[in-house]
Design an enzyme around this catalytic site. Sequence first.
Site, PDB file in Angstrom:
ATOM      1  CB  CYS A  44      -7.296   6.045 -23.954  1.00 27.34           C
ATOM      2  SG  CYS A  44      -9.530   6.522 -23.328  1.00 27.34           S
ATOM      3  CB  CYS A  47      -7.781  10.411 -24.653  1.00 28.11           C
ATOM      4  SG  CYS A  47      -9.166  10.620 -22.979  1.00 28.11           S
ATOM      5  CG  HIS A  57     -10.824   6.754 -20.150  1.00 28.50           C
ATOM      6  ND1 HIS A  57     -10.371   8.141 -20.430  1.00 28.50           N
ATOM      7  CD2 HIS A  57     -12.275   6.993 -19.805  1.00 28.50           C
ATOM      8  CE1 HIS A  57     -11.786   8.960 -20.959  1.00 28.50           C
ATOM      9  NE2 HIS A  57     -12.578   8.196 -20.422  1.00 28.50           N
ATOM     10  CB  CYS A  58     -11.396   9.161 -14.587  1.00 26.42           C
ATOM     11  SG  CYS A  58     -12.318   9.391 -13.490  1.00 26.42           S
ATOM     12  CB  CYS A  61     -11.930  13.232 -14.487  1.00 30.09           C
ATOM     13  SG  CYS A  61     -12.004  13.164 -12.785  1.00 30.09           S
ATOM     14  CB  CYS A  64      -6.082   9.263 -20.712  1.00 32.61           C
ATOM     15  SG  CYS A  64      -6.916   7.857 -21.415  1.00 32.61           S
ATOM     16  CG  HIS A  71     -13.161   9.713  -9.303  1.00 30.81           C
ATOM     17  ND1 HIS A  71     -12.706  11.076 -10.156  1.00 30.81           N
ATOM     18  CD2 HIS A  71     -14.325  10.326  -8.518  1.00 30.81           C
ATOM     19  CE1 HIS A  71     -13.855  11.631 -10.335  1.00 30.81           C
ATOM     20  NE2 HIS A  71     -14.740  11.697  -8.908  1.00 30.81           N
ATOM     21  CB  CYS A  72     -10.752  11.410  -3.911  1.00 29.09           C
ATOM     22  SG  CYS A  72     -11.041  10.882  -2.460  1.00 29.09           S
TER      23      CYS A  72
END
Length: 228
Positions: A44, A47, A57-58, A61, A64, A71-72
Amino acid sequence: MFGHARASLTMPGDVPEGEAWRFGTFKDPNITQEVKFSGERRRCKHCLIYKPDRCHHCRICKSCILKMDHHCPWIMNCIGFRNHKYFFLLIIYSMLCCAFIGVTVIGTILESLEQEMPVCQRFLLLLCFSTSSIMGGLLVVFAAFHVMLMLRGLTTIEFCEKLSIVTSGKSSKYDMGAYRNITAVFGPRPYLWFLPVDPPAGDGLRFAKPRGRSLAAPRYLPHDPEWT
């Protein structure tokens, strides 16, 4: 202490800050199976760590997430290794609530046809029944999709990445059989599956090898897409 333990169960799970995952440190060739298209270890750039298997990775947010599913936006959090069970229970509980509301309001609607009451009350009764029916139907479809993924040992991201494999009827390389796939999400004790306790075993960093099946390392595209 109790609050910290509770938070650790409801968070999706981040990659630990160990030397095995940092750039420029010793790389154990057996610690991960998934690699990039070039054969290099997945990492990543945000990160600055190497990614464990099934980790993504999001950008929302900014972390990772271990065994990231998606992602909700409804709960404003990622669904990952440690909270996948609670996400499932949220859907199940919501379906039961919609069914309970829809069934119990039917009797009141029938009584309103024989009794005098303001028009606005009849409208609210019909609105309640319609909303619970529509939401319940959508939740049933949503739950069926995620149950299908769980039974095949897939996450939502893996389903999107390997759509050609899924549509051809082939199994995921993480498919351990229906029962073991369920325990990987709901935990090892069936009598606690529908309670918000007893999370799945493991650390989210390594995954068991299916019996009699080669755990061949998939090769991701060079850009290694990040999911939002």
